[in-house]
Design a protein around this motif. Structure first.
Motif, PDB file in Angstrom:
ATOM      1  N   MET A   1       5.840   5.770  20.188  1.00 25.16           N
ATOM      2  CA  MET A   1       4.559   5.301  19.658  1.00 25.16           C
ATOM      3  C   MET A   1       4.708   5.022  18.167  1.00 25.16           C
ATOM      4  O   MET A   1       5.221   5.841  17.423  1.00 25.16           O
ATOM      5  N   SER A   2       4.263   3.836  17.723  1.00 27.14           N
ATOM      6  CA  SER A   2       4.388   3.488  16.311  1.00 27.14           C
ATOM      7  C   SER A   2       3.349   4.235  15.490  1.00 27.14           C
ATOM      8  O   SER A   2       2.274   4.596  15.972  1.00 27.14           O
ATOM      9  N   ALA A   3       3.679   4.460  14.224  1.00 21.93           N
ATOM     10  CA  ALA A   3       2.785   5.195  13.342  1.00 21.93           C
ATOM     11  C   ALA A   3       1.577   4.345  12.977  1.00 21.93           C
ATOM     12  O   ALA A   3       1.678   3.130  12.786  1.00 21.93           O
ATOM     13  N   ASP A   4       0.416   4.980  12.868  1.00 23.09           N
ATOM     14  CA  ASP A   4      -0.816   4.301  12.473  1.00 23.09           C
ATOM     15  C   ASP A   4      -1.001   4.493  10.975  1.00 23.09           C
ATOM     16  O   ASP A   4      -1.624   5.451  10.520  1.00 23.09           O
ATOM     17  N   PHE A   5      -0.455   3.566  10.200  1.00 26.06           N
ATOM     18  CA  PHE A   5      -0.501   3.705   8.745  1.00 26.06           C
ATOM     19  C   PHE A   5      -1.878   3.428   8.160  1.00 26.06           C
ATOM     20  O   PHE A   5      -2.090   3.655   6.966  1.00 26.06           O
ATOM     21  N   SER A   6      -2.820   2.957   8.978  1.00 24.75           N
ATOM     22  CA  SER A   6      -4.180   2.789   8.486  1.00 24.75           C
ATOM     23  C   SER A   6      -4.839   4.135   8.212  1.00 24.75           C
ATOM     24  O   SER A   6      -5.879   4.204   7.550  1.00 24.75           O
ATOM     25  N   ARG A   7      -4.236   5.218   8.680  1.00 28.54           N
ATOM     26  CA  ARG A   7      -4.770   6.568   8.487  1.00 28.54           C
ATOM     27  C   ARG A   7      -4.120   7.263   7.280  1.00 28.54           C
ATOM     28  O   ARG A   7      -4.333   8.442   7.062  1.00 28.54           O
ATOM     29  N   LEU A   8      -3.359   6.491   6.500  1.00 24.31           N
ATOM     30  CA  LEU A   8      -2.598   7.062   5.390  1.00 24.31           C
ATOM     31  C   LEU A   8      -2.891   6.299   4.098  1.00 24.31           C
ATOM     32  O   LEU A   8      -2.913   5.068   4.084  1.00 24.31           O
ATOM     33  N   THR A   9      -3.106   7.036   3.006  1.00 26.72           N
ATOM     34  CA  THR A   9      -3.282   6.457   1.677  1.00 26.72           C
ATOM     35  C   THR A   9      -2.221   7.036   0.750  1.00 26.72           C
ATOM     36  O   THR A   9      -1.999   8.246   0.737  1.00 26.72           O
ATOM     37  N   ALA A  10      -1.561   6.173  -0.020  1.00 27.99           N
ATOM     38  CA  ALA A  10      -0.572   6.638  -0.998  1.00 27.99           C
ATOM     39  C   ALA A  10      -1.251   6.818  -2.346  1.00 27.99           C
ATOM     40  O   ALA A  10      -2.066   5.984  -2.756  1.00 27.99           O
ATOM     41  N   ILE A  11      -0.935   7.923  -3.029  1.00 31.60           N
ATOM     42  CA  ILE A  11      -1.495   8.159  -4.366  1.00 31.60           C
ATOM     43  C   ILE A  11      -0.368   8.368  -5.372  1.00 31.60           C
ATOM     44  O   ILE A  11       0.634   9.013  -5.081  1.00 31.60           O
ATOM     45  N   VAL A  12      -0.575   7.813  -6.578  1.00 35.74           N
ATOM     46  CA  VAL A  12       0.455   7.836  -7.611  1.00 35.74           C
ATOM     47  C   VAL A  12      -0.200   8.082  -8.970  1.00 35.74           C
ATOM     48  O   VAL A  12      -1.190   7.434  -9.314  1.00 35.74           O
ATOM     49  N   TYR A  13       0.355   9.010  -9.727  1.00 38.90           N
ATOM     50  CA  TYR A  13      -0.041   9.202 -11.132  1.00 38.90           C
ATOM     51  C   TYR A  13       1.002   8.553 -12.027  1.00 38.90           C
ATOM     52  O   TYR A  13       2.210   8.655 -11.781  1.00 38.90           O
ATOM     53  N   THR A  14       0.531   7.892 -13.083  1.00 36.94           N
ATOM     54  CA  THR A  14       1.445   7.361 -14.085  1.00 36.94           C
ATOM     55  C   THR A  14       0.776   7.436 -15.444  1.00 36.94           C
ATOM     56  O   THR A  14      -0.437   7.662 -15.546  1.00 36.94           O
ATOM     57  N   SER A  15       1.555   7.276 -16.479  1.00 39.90           N
ATOM     58  CA  SER A  15       1.017   7.264 -17.837  1.00 39.90           C
ATOM     59  C   SER A  15       1.722   6.173 -18.632  1.00 39.90           C
ATOM     60  O   SER A  15       2.608   6.437 -19.439  1.00 39.90           O
ATOM     61  N   GLY A  16       1.344   4.950 -18.326  1.00 42.81           N
ATOM     62  CA  GLY A  16       1.870   3.805 -19.054  1.00 42.81           C
ATOM     63  C   GLY A  16       3.255   3.343 -18.642  1.00 42.81           C
ATOM     64  O   GLY A  16       3.841   2.492 -19.307  1.00 42.81           O
ATOM     65  N   ARG A  17       3.793   3.894 -17.554  1.00 39.74           N
ATOM     66  CA  ARG A  17       5.148   3.518 -17.141  1.00 39.74           C
ATOM     67  C   ARG A  17       5.063   2.388 -16.107  1.00 39.74           C
ATOM     68  O   ARG A  17       5.355   2.573 -14.924  1.00 39.74           O
ATOM     69  N   GLN A  18       4.661   1.222 -16.581  1.00 42.89           N
ATOM     70  CA  GLN A  18       4.354   0.116 -15.684  1.00 42.89           C
ATOM     71  C   GLN A  18       5.576  -0.353 -14.901  1.00 42.89           C
ATOM     72  O   GLN A  18       5.485  -0.651 -13.701  1.00 42.89           O
ATOM     73  N   GLN A  19       6.723  -0.444 -15.561  1.00 44.97           N
ATOM     74  CA  GLN A  19       7.914  -0.930 -14.868  1.00 44.97           C
ATOM     75  C   GLN A  19       8.296  -0.015 -13.718  1.00 44.97           C
ATOM     76  O   GLN A  19       8.603  -0.474 -12.613  1.00 44.97           O
ATOM     77  N   SER A  20       8.242   1.300 -13.959  1.00 44.63           N
ATOM     78  CA  SER A  20       8.602   2.252 -12.913  1.00 44.63           C
ATOM     79  C   SER A  20       7.622   2.215 -11.754  1.00 44.63           C
ATOM     80  O   SER A  20       8.016   2.154 -10.581  1.00 44.63           O
ATOM     81  N   VAL A  21       6.325   2.261 -12.065  1.00 46.78           N
ATOM     82  CA  VAL A  21       5.341   2.315 -10.992  1.00 46.78           C
ATOM     83  C   VAL A  21       5.275   0.996 -10.226  1.00 46.78           C
ATOM     84  O   VAL A  21       5.012   0.979  -9.018  1.00 46.78           O
ATOM     85  N   THR A  22       5.545  -0.116 -10.897  1.00 49.73           N
ATOM     86  CA  THR A  22       5.592  -1.404 -10.195  1.00 49.73           C
ATOM     87  C   THR A  22       6.731  -1.426  -9.178  1.00 49.73           C
ATOM     88  O   THR A  22       6.571  -1.926  -8.053  1.00 49.73           O
ATOM     89  N   ARG A  23       7.873  -0.882  -9.563  1.00 52.38           N
ATOM     90  CA  ARG A  23       8.992  -0.782  -8.621  1.00 52.38           C
ATOM     91  C   ARG A  23       8.592   0.035  -7.389  1.00 52.38           C
ATOM     92  O   ARG A  23       8.892  -0.329  -6.257  1.00 52.38           O
ATOM     93  N   LEU A  24       7.900   1.143  -7.613  1.00 50.30           N
ATOM     94  CA  LEU A  24       7.456   1.978  -6.497  1.00 50.30           C
ATOM     95  C   LEU A  24       6.457   1.243  -5.619  1.00 50.30           C
ATOM     96  O   LEU A  24       6.589   1.234  -4.379  1.00 50.30           O
ATOM     97  N   ILE A  25       5.444   0.629  -6.228  1.00 50.95           N
ATOM     98  CA  ILE A  25       4.417  -0.082  -5.456  1.00 50.95           C
ATOM     99  C   ILE A  25       5.044  -1.195  -4.623  1.00 50.95           C
ATOM    100  O   ILE A  25       4.687  -1.402  -3.447  1.00 50.95           O
TER     101      ILE A  25
END
Length: 254
Positions: free
Chosen positions: A1-25
């Protein structure tokens, strides 16, 4: 059975590290396009990032307050906690973490980590960086031992792990989320308190994220002694044998 990713939200904290968080997103969008991503940025000039919904925060709120704000915005039964210097890959298998929690094997399922560093701009050095362990807690000391307990069906029991995990939203909300006084160094206190709250944690060694050693991700702030005091013990002995004494009452009051 495939995972239902509509039931999942990703959360991320950053403090001005746009290049790093963009890579993650971008890595989340590539592998799990169904997953909504919320980002809290407490820098002076937060930037809008494609592929993520921003959560506005006062400047220098700290990682814990930002994560609590993100936690309050989640509308799914499960969430995926990520750090901004991480990157998902084909071996991250978030579906396995989600399946472990949604299937009732645990309340929190963490993955493992590979530490990545650019060398001379030509190649990447990758090293295993395990972060899971078990905890023995007394008023005298909280002792962390590396490793996990025997488990079943792809997961092993643990008490602490990396900040790369899927968890039940209601369980983490019920325990109060993260301690807002810990602007950094919040991870171990969170897991020790979760253990005391009865949250069942596990690790899936088949789920591995990359963590990039970006210079911009470093900080000189140290809240580790305060975190130990909040654990209710005189000291912490971590998995590497390092001892951290709890902050004094005067330090905590300050």
């Amino acid at each position: 059975m495939s995972a239902d990713f509509s039931r999942l939200t990703a959360i991320v904290y950053t403090s001005g590290r746009q290049q790093s968080v963009t890579r993650l997103i971008n890595s989340v969008a590539w592998l799990y396009p169904q997953v909504k991503v919320l980002v809290a940025d407490d820098s002076r000039q937060p930037q809008t990032m494609a592929g993520a919904e921003p959560v506005k925060m006062p400047v220098d709120s700290g990682v814990s307050a930002c994560r609590n704000a993100l936690l309050a915005r989640i509308r799914t039964p499960y969430f995926l906690l990520l750090e901004d210097n991480q990157e998902l890959n084909r071996g991250s298998h978030v579906d396995k973490l989600l399946a472990a929690v949604a299937g009732g094997k645990c309340d929190l399922a963490a993955g493992d980590m590979i530490s990545c560093r650019r060398r001379f701009g030509l190649f990447t050095k990758r090293e295993a960086d395990p972060g899971h362990g078990t905890v023995e807690a007394t008023p005298e000391a909280v002792k962390i031992t590396a490793g996990a307990r025997p488990g079943v069906e792809g997961v092993q029991g643990c008490d602490v792990a990396h900040n790369f995990f899927v968890a039940r939203t209601d369980k983490v909300r019920a325990m109060g989320g993260w301690d807002p006084q810990l602007l950094v160094d919040e991870r171990l206190e969170f897991f020790v308190r979760a253990r005391r709250f009865g949250i069942k944690a596990a690790v899936c060694l088949d789920s591995v994220a990359w963590r990039w050693n970006d210079a911009a991700a470093k900080t000189n702030r140290d809240f580790s002694a305060l975190a130990v005091a909040k654990m209710g013990s005189a000291r912490l002995i971590d998995a590497n044998g390092r001892t951290i004494e709890a902050a004094s009452s005067q330090t905590r009051a300050a």
